[in-house]
Write a protein that holds these residues in place. Structure first.
Motif, PDB file in Angstrom:
ATOM      1  N   PHE A   1       0.842  -1.201   0.000  1.00 23.15           N
ATOM      2  CA  PHE A   1       0.000   0.000   0.000  1.00 23.15           C
ATOM      3  C   PHE A   1       0.879   1.252   0.000  1.00 23.15           C
ATOM      4  N   SER A   2       1.946   1.230   0.755  1.00 24.99           N
ATOM      5  CA  SER A   2       2.851   2.380   0.840  1.00 24.99           C
ATOM      6  C   SER A   2       3.458   2.721  -0.513  1.00 24.99           C
ATOM      7  N   LYS A   3       3.952   1.709  -1.224  1.00 25.99           N
ATOM      8  CA  LYS A   3       4.558   1.954  -2.535  1.00 25.99           C
ATOM      9  C   LYS A   3       3.525   2.449  -3.541  1.00 25.99           C
ATOM     10  N   TYR A   4       2.307   1.939  -3.423  1.00 26.96           N
ATOM     11  CA  TYR A   4       1.264   2.412  -4.331  1.00 26.96           C
ATOM     12  C   TYR A   4       0.969   3.892  -4.103  1.00 26.96           C
ATOM     13  N   LEU A   5       0.871   4.297  -2.841  1.00 27.46           N
ATOM     14  CA  LEU A   5       0.614   5.710  -2.546  1.00 27.46           C
ATOM     15  C   LEU A   5       1.754   6.596  -3.045  1.00 27.46           C
ATOM     16  N   ASP A   6       2.990   6.110  -2.943  1.00 29.89           N
ATOM     17  CA  ASP A   6       4.123   6.860  -3.482  1.00 29.89           C
ATOM     18  C   ASP A   6       4.000   7.007  -4.997  1.00 29.89           C
ATOM     19  N   LEU A   7       3.503   5.952  -5.653  1.00 28.86           N
ATOM     20  CA  LEU A   7       3.353   5.982  -7.106  1.00 28.86           C
ATOM     21  C   LEU A   7       2.368   7.050  -7.556  1.00 28.86           C
ATOM     22  N   ILE A   8       1.182   7.078  -6.958  1.00 28.55           N
ATOM     23  CA  ILE A   8       0.156   8.005  -7.457  1.00 28.55           C
ATOM     24  C   ILE A   8       0.469   9.457  -7.101  1.00 28.55           C
ATOM     25  N   THR A   9       1.301   9.680  -6.086  1.00 29.02           N
ATOM     26  CA  THR A   9       1.659  11.060  -5.742  1.00 29.02           C
ATOM     27  C   THR A   9       2.883  11.550  -6.504  1.00 29.02           C
ATOM     28  N   SER A  10       3.571  10.652  -7.211  1.00 32.98           N
ATOM     29  CA  SER A  10       4.785  11.061  -7.921  1.00 32.98           C
ATOM     30  C   SER A  10       4.540  11.391  -9.387  1.00 32.98           C
ATOM     31  N   SER A  11       3.511  10.777 -10.005  1.00 36.50           N
ATOM     32  CA  SER A  11       3.267  11.017 -11.429  1.00 36.50           C
ATOM     33  C   SER A  11       1.887  10.500 -11.810  1.00 36.50           C
ATOM     34  N   PRO A  12       1.322  10.994 -12.928  1.00 38.21           N
ATOM     35  CA  PRO A  12       0.051  10.444 -13.408  1.00 38.21           C
ATOM     36  C   PRO A  12       0.202   8.961 -13.714  1.00 38.21           C
ATOM     37  N   THR A  13      -0.833   8.184 -13.426  1.00 43.75           N
ATOM     38  CA  THR A  13      -0.808   6.744 -13.696  1.00 43.75           C
ATOM     39  C   THR A  13      -2.230   6.229 -13.783  1.00 43.75           C
ATOM     40  N   GLU A  14      -2.431   5.230 -14.643  1.00 42.75           N
ATOM     41  CA  GLU A  14      -3.754   4.625 -14.752  1.00 42.75           C
ATOM     42  C   GLU A  14      -3.998   3.595 -13.662  1.00 42.75           C
ATOM     43  N   HIS A  15      -3.018   3.344 -12.814  1.00 36.94           N
ATOM     44  CA  HIS A  15      -3.149   2.323 -11.777  1.00 36.94           C
ATOM     45  C   HIS A  15      -4.073   2.796 -10.664  1.00 36.94           C
ATOM     46  N   ARG A  16      -4.933   1.889 -10.234  1.00 39.60           N
ATOM     47  CA  ARG A  16      -5.911   2.225  -9.197  1.00 39.60           C
ATOM     48  C   ARG A  16      -6.153   1.014  -8.307  1.00 39.60           C
ATOM     49  N   LEU A  17      -6.763   1.275  -7.164  1.00 33.87           N
ATOM     50  CA  LEU A  17      -7.154   0.217  -6.244  1.00 33.87           C
ATOM     51  C   LEU A  17      -8.667   0.109  -6.280  1.00 33.87           C
ATOM     52  N   PHE A  18      -9.164  -1.096  -6.488  1.00 34.36           N
ATOM     53  CA  PHE A  18     -10.590  -1.342  -6.635  1.00 34.36           C
ATOM     54  C   PHE A  18     -11.109  -2.079  -5.408  1.00 34.36           C
ATOM     55  N   LEU A  19     -12.080  -1.469  -4.733  1.00 33.00           N
ATOM     56  CA  LEU A  19     -12.689  -2.075  -3.545  1.00 33.00           C
ATOM     57  C   LEU A  19     -11.654  -2.482  -2.497  1.00 33.00           C
ATOM     58  N   PHE A  20     -10.598  -1.668  -2.348  1.00 40.82           N
ATOM     59  CA  PHE A  20      -9.620  -1.940  -1.302  1.00 40.82           C
ATOM     60  C   PHE A  20     -10.227  -1.535   0.027  1.00 40.82           C
ATOM     61  N   ASN A  21     -10.473  -2.507   0.882  1.00 43.65           N
ATOM     62  CA  ASN A  21     -11.242  -2.238   2.091  1.00 43.65           C
ATOM     63  C   ASN A  21     -10.331  -1.907   3.276  1.00 43.65           C
ATOM     64  N   LEU A  22      -9.660  -0.780   3.210  1.00 43.64           N
ATOM     65  CA  LEU A  22      -8.819  -0.331   4.316  1.00 43.64           C
ATOM     66  C   LEU A  22      -9.624  -0.204   5.604  1.00 43.64           C
ATOM     67  N   LEU A  23     -10.897   0.130   5.455  1.00 47.94           N
ATOM     68  CA  LEU A  23     -11.746   0.324   6.622  1.00 47.94           C
ATOM     69  C   LEU A  23     -12.119  -0.992   7.299  1.00 47.94           C
ATOM     70  N   SER A  24     -11.892  -2.116   6.636  1.00 49.56           N
ATOM     71  CA  SER A  24     -12.035  -3.419   7.284  1.00 49.56           C
ATOM     72  C   SER A  24     -10.711  -3.859   7.899  1.00 49.56           C
ATOM     73  N   ILE A  25      -9.613  -3.540   7.202  1.00 56.52           N
ATOM     74  CA  ILE A  25      -8.289  -3.849   7.748  1.00 56.52           C
ATOM     75  C   ILE A  25      -8.052  -3.064   9.035  1.00 56.52           C
ATOM     76  N   LYS A  26      -8.469  -1.825   9.018  1.00 52.24           N
ATOM     77  CA  LYS A  26      -8.354  -0.940  10.186  1.00 52.24           C
ATOM     78  C   LYS A  26      -9.747  -0.426  10.549  1.00 52.24           C
ATOM     79  N   PRO A  27     -10.579  -1.271  11.172  1.00 48.32           N
ATOM     80  CA  PRO A  27     -11.982  -0.904  11.418  1.00 48.32           C
ATOM     81  C   PRO A  27     -12.162   0.323  12.288  1.00 48.32           C
ATOM     82  N   GLU A  28     -11.123   0.680  13.055  1.00 48.79           N
ATOM     83  CA  GLU A  28     -11.239   1.888  13.883  1.00 48.79           C
ATOM     84  C   GLU A  28     -11.404   3.147  13.045  1.00 48.79           C
TER      85      GLU A  28
END
Length: 292
Positions: free
Chosen positions: A81-108
């Motif tokens: 997840f960290s490397k992906y966030l670095d990717l989208i903040t560094s340059s335009p890219t068609e890469h995306r996360l679909f239905l990534f349920n961070l709110l289930s991984i970290k329910p708080e």
């Protein structure tokens, strides 16, 4: 193709929302569906996400043009997840996360969201989803398989979303036994797909803090104008017909399509393309008859 802007509202009552928008199935942008006092607006950012969940593996999705024969496109790779966030903040890219349920991984994190629930308890607050994308990434034109109402709130960046009612499915060359369209509506080829000329829909541009209401069964094409992320919550379909369509899609149609694709491969896709075009031609004739 005609697109009208989606209206933006604030402080609408539940009674008015249900009567004016949800019951007649009309999209609208709510400026306070997620309470502006929610901790998410001040607490959440990419560095915070990397700190609490940066080591998690995520599936990365790319262009869906190559997956027209599938109900859902396959991921093109994995990353932390960290490397992906670095990717989208560094340059335009068609890469995306679909239905990534961070709110289930970290329910708080769910506690950081306060909803102004204009649906009178219809939204499923315990099942939110997060969507991340780079600048220029898109989600193909589709209807949600479960036919739920969707409330998508932007937290970072800007999204542009085109919306079309279910009744226009044939005009946009809906693939039989699938939930997306054959035609590329972003760059419409009116010679190949003349039905697109008759589409009448909406365009929504959602900024941080704004929530787009997408009625049950509505088509939506999504483009990330900037990198960013959003959270969506759903409300179950209201009518019996919508519930039946959702059940049929989830339990019957998608499995039938998988079986037929595995059995007949390219022949099955070719059959669906021909059928989509036949239905579009009939829909065009109906449109022309209305205009006479």
């Amino acid at each position: 193709m005609r697109l009208s802007p989606v209206q933006k509202l604030k402080n609408i009552s539940a009674k008015d929302f249900l009567h004016i928008y949800m019951k007649p199935a009309k999209p609208v942008i709510l400026k306070d569906f997620v309470d502006p006092e929610s901790p998410a607006f001040t607490k959440w950012n990419y560095e915070y996400f990397k700190e609490i969940a940066g080591e998690y593996k995520v599936n990365i999705y790319g262009s869906e043009i190559e997956s027209l024969d599938r109900v859902a496109s396959k991921p093109i790779g994995q990353s932390t997840f960290s490397k992906y966030l670095d990717l989208i903040t560094s340059s335009p890219t068609e890469h995306r996360l679909f239905l990534f349920n961070l709110l289930s991984i970290k329910p708080e994190l769910k506690n950081d969201l306060y909803y102004n629930d204009v649906t009178k308890g219809k939204i499923i607050k315990w099942l939110p989803f997060m969507f991340f994308g780079g600048k220029g990434s898109i989600t193909r034109n589709h209807v949600d398989i479960d036919m739920s109402h969707v409330f998508i709130t932007q937290f970072q960046g800007i999204k542009r979303i085109w919306l079309f009612p279910w009744e226009q499915s044939d005009l946009m060359y809906k693939l039989p036994y699938n939930f997306h369209s054959l035609a590329n509506i972003k760059e419409p080829d009116y010679k190949e797909f003349p039905g697109l000329k008759y589409l009448d829909g909406y365009e929504a541009v959602i900024n941080p803090g704004e929530t787009l209401y997408i009625p049950s069964g509505w088509w939506h094409y999504i483009q990330y104008e900037t990198e960013g992320y959003s959270v969506s919550v759903r409300a179950l379909p209201s009518s019996f017909l919508e519930k039946w369509r959702g059940f049929k899609n989830l339990v019957l149609i998608r499995h039938f399509d998988n079986i037929m694709r595995n059995l007949f491969k390219e022949k099955w896709f070719s059959f669906k393309v021909r059928k989509a075009k036949r239905k579009a031609n009939r829909a065009i004739k109906r449109q022309k008859s209305f205009q006479i």
